[in-house]
Design a protein around this motif. Structure first.
Motif, PDB file in Angstrom:
ATOM      1  N   ALA A  21      -6.004  36.754  26.108  1.00  0.00           N
ATOM      2  CA  ALA A  21      -6.588  37.673  27.096  1.00  0.00           C
ATOM      3  C   ALA A  21      -7.151  38.917  26.412  1.00  0.00           C
ATOM      4  N   GLU A  22      -6.430  39.427  25.419  1.00  0.00           N
ATOM      5  CA  GLU A  22      -6.888  40.625  24.706  1.00  0.00           C
ATOM      6  C   GLU A  22      -8.135  40.317  23.875  1.00  0.00           C
ATOM      7  N   VAL A  23      -8.138  39.172  23.207  1.00  0.00           N
ATOM      8  CA  VAL A  23      -9.313  38.798  22.399  1.00  0.00           C
ATOM      9  C   VAL A  23     -10.535  38.634  23.302  1.00  0.00           C
ATOM     10  N   ARG A  24     -10.346  37.975  24.434  1.00  0.00           N
ATOM     11  CA  ARG A  24     -11.460  37.766  25.382  1.00  0.00           C
ATOM     12  C   ARG A  24     -11.969  39.120  25.912  1.00  0.00           C
ATOM     13  N   ALA A  25     -11.041  40.012  26.250  1.00  0.00           N
ATOM     14  CA  ALA A  25     -11.435  41.329  26.762  1.00  0.00           C
ATOM     15  C   ALA A  25     -12.212  42.110  25.701  1.00  0.00           C
ATOM     16  N   PHE A  57     -12.521  15.991  31.091  1.00  0.00           N
ATOM     17  CA  PHE A  57     -11.449  16.980  31.186  1.00  0.00           C
ATOM     18  C   PHE A  57     -11.872  18.080  32.157  1.00  0.00           C
ATOM     19  N   ASP A  58     -10.976  18.480  33.031  1.00  0.00           N
ATOM     20  CA  ASP A  58     -11.191  19.716  33.792  1.00  0.00           C
ATOM     21  C   ASP A  58     -10.872  20.875  32.854  1.00  0.00           C
ATOM     22  N   VAL A  59     -11.842  21.776  32.696  1.00  0.00           N
ATOM     23  CA  VAL A  59     -11.636  22.926  31.805  1.00  0.00           C
ATOM     24  C   VAL A  59     -12.054  24.222  32.513  1.00  0.00           C
ATOM     25  N   PRO A  60     -11.370  24.583  33.604  1.00  0.00           N
ATOM     26  CA  PRO A  60     -11.754  25.789  34.343  1.00  0.00           C
ATOM     27  C   PRO A  60     -11.541  27.050  33.509  1.00  0.00           C
ATOM     28  N   LEU A  65     -15.205  34.655  31.243  1.00  0.00           N
ATOM     29  CA  LEU A  65     -14.373  34.233  32.370  1.00  0.00           C
ATOM     30  C   LEU A  65     -14.977  34.740  33.677  1.00  0.00           C
ATOM     31  N   PHE A  66     -16.026  34.049  34.141  1.00  0.00           N
ATOM     32  CA  PHE A  66     -16.676  34.469  35.381  1.00  0.00           C
ATOM     33  C   PHE A  66     -15.835  34.121  36.606  1.00  0.00           C
ATOM     34  N   GLU A  67     -15.179  32.976  36.580  1.00  0.00           N
ATOM     35  CA  GLU A  67     -14.479  32.509  37.786  1.00  0.00           C
ATOM     36  C   GLU A  67     -13.023  32.118  37.517  1.00  0.00           C
ATOM     37  N   GLY A  68     -12.535  32.401  36.341  1.00  0.00           N
ATOM     38  CA  GLY A  68     -11.178  31.961  36.021  1.00  0.00           C
ATOM     39  C   GLY A  68     -10.385  33.049  35.343  1.00  0.00           C
ATOM     40  N   THR A  69      -9.118  32.758  35.114  1.00  0.00           N
ATOM     41  CA  THR A  69      -8.207  33.709  34.484  1.00  0.00           C
ATOM     42  C   THR A  69      -8.044  33.369  33.005  1.00  0.00           C
ATOM     43  N   PRO A  70      -7.565  34.337  32.210  1.00  0.00           N
ATOM     44  CA  PRO A  70      -7.250  34.013  30.815  1.00  0.00           C
ATOM     45  C   PRO A  70      -6.271  32.844  30.693  1.00  0.00           C
ATOM     46  N   ALA A  71      -5.290  32.781  31.567  1.00  0.00           N
ATOM     47  CA  ALA A  71      -4.303  31.693  31.488  1.00  0.00           C
ATOM     48  C   ALA A  71      -4.973  30.336  31.708  1.00  0.00           C
ATOM     49  N   GLN A  72      -5.888  30.283  32.681  1.00  0.00           N
ATOM     50  CA  GLN A  72      -6.613  29.023  32.919  1.00  0.00           C
ATOM     51  C   GLN A  72      -7.434  28.623  31.696  1.00  0.00           C
ATOM     52  N   MET A  73      -8.151  29.587  31.133  1.00  0.00           N
ATOM     53  CA  MET A  73      -9.024  29.274  30.001  1.00  0.00           C
ATOM     54  C   MET A  73      -8.212  28.886  28.778  1.00  0.00           C
ATOM     55  N   TRP A  74      -7.112  29.568  28.549  1.00  0.00           N
ATOM     56  CA  TRP A  74      -6.257  29.224  27.400  1.00  0.00           C
ATOM     57  C   TRP A  74      -5.732  27.791  27.555  1.00  0.00           C
ATOM     58  N   HIS A  75      -5.368  27.434  28.765  1.00  0.00           N
ATOM     59  CA  HIS A  75      -4.908  26.070  29.041  1.00  0.00           C
ATOM     60  C   HIS A  75      -6.047  25.064  28.829  1.00  0.00           C
TER      61      HIS A  75
END
Ligand code: ZN
Ligand code: FE
Length: 254
Positions: free
Chosen positions: A245-249, A108-111, A142-152
């Motif tokens: 995004a809020e939880v990650r922040a 799986f790609d998991v960016p 999230l060093f290189e990605g966005t919250p939306a990418q990671m959530w996906h």
């Protein structure tokens, strides 16, 4: 069938030696370092034939070239990050299958943590090697990605069966539990799991692997679509990706 052996290295990394018992093919997943891995393989009488990398960080590829030089093994890693994986020979990406003796892994790609991060899922063995994407009670920064990418990305892993064993790459669980309780403190399953984790660590036991079923119930990064958790952090009714995004922040500053 896979025989899976966990090797703790550095401060809190886990390297995995996995052997397919019919054929004897043996892989190292994310060799942070070489010497302890080579020593452990020798002690077990296992001959390393492959390296499976999840992402380019030094604490995941640091042993690649030395292990390859010592064993002649074949290195498999993410196509999207081929320029950052030392010694890579086979590039894989989302939906690819890696044949490993009688076993097969789906990729799986998991960016998110990095842009080229991948995970390896051995469906027949209920084993998921997810590097620094999903941790026991946590997820990667999230060093290189966005919250939306990671959530996906996490959504792809969350879709796997509850009995899946989650072989993540770090022993971060006890600190993750403290944070999880700060955002999901009324979750009875989480309260119970946190106590079990404290007990395991007090005895010097690993808390990894966990099961995906446990993570779905207790990992706040998989529960951004849970209404109670959203309300706890002042985001009742918000979209799951915004809750994530809020939880990650919050975790970044915990
Ligand atoms: Zn990493
Ligand atoms: Fe790492």
């Amino acid at each position: 069938m896979l025989d899976i052996h966990q090797i703790p290295v550095l401060n809190d990394n886990y390297v995995y030696l996995i052997r397919e018992t019919e054929s004897g093919v043996t892989a190292v997943v994310d060799p942070a370092v070489a010497a302890p891995v080579l020593a452990e393989a020798k002690r077990l009488g296992w001959t390393i034939t492959h390296i499976l990398n999840t992402h380019h960080h030094g604490d995941h590829v640091g042993g690649n070239l030395e292990i390859q030089a010592a064993t002649g093994c074949h290195i498999v890693g993410p196509r999207a990050d081929r320029d950052r994986i030392p010694g890579i020979q086979t590039e894989v990406g989302d939906g690819d299958h890696v044949n490993f003796g009688q076993a097969v892994a789906t990729v799986f790609d998991v960016p998110g943590h990095t842009r080229g991060h991948i995970a390896y899922w051995f469906e027949q063995d209920n084993a998921l090697f997810c590097g620094d994407t999903l941790f026991a009670l946590g997820c990667g920064r999230l060093f290189e990605g966005t919250p939306a990418q990671m959530w996906h990305s996490l959504g792809k892993l969350k879709a796997l069966p509850d009995e899946t064993q989650v072989y993540c790459a770090h022993e971060y669980t006890q600190a993750n539990a403290k944070f999880a309780l700060s955002v999901d403190g009324s979750n009875v399953a989480l309260i119970q799991r946190a106590a079990e984790i404290d007990a395991a660590r007090a005895r010097g036991k690993p808390t990894v692997p966990s099961t995906l079923g446990q993570e779905k119930q207790t990992n706040p990064f998989l529960r951004a679509d849970n209404g109670v958790l959203a309300r706890n952090i002042g985001l009742a009714g918000a979209a799951a990706v915004d809750v994530f995004a809020e939880v990650r922040a919050r975790k970044d500053h915990f």
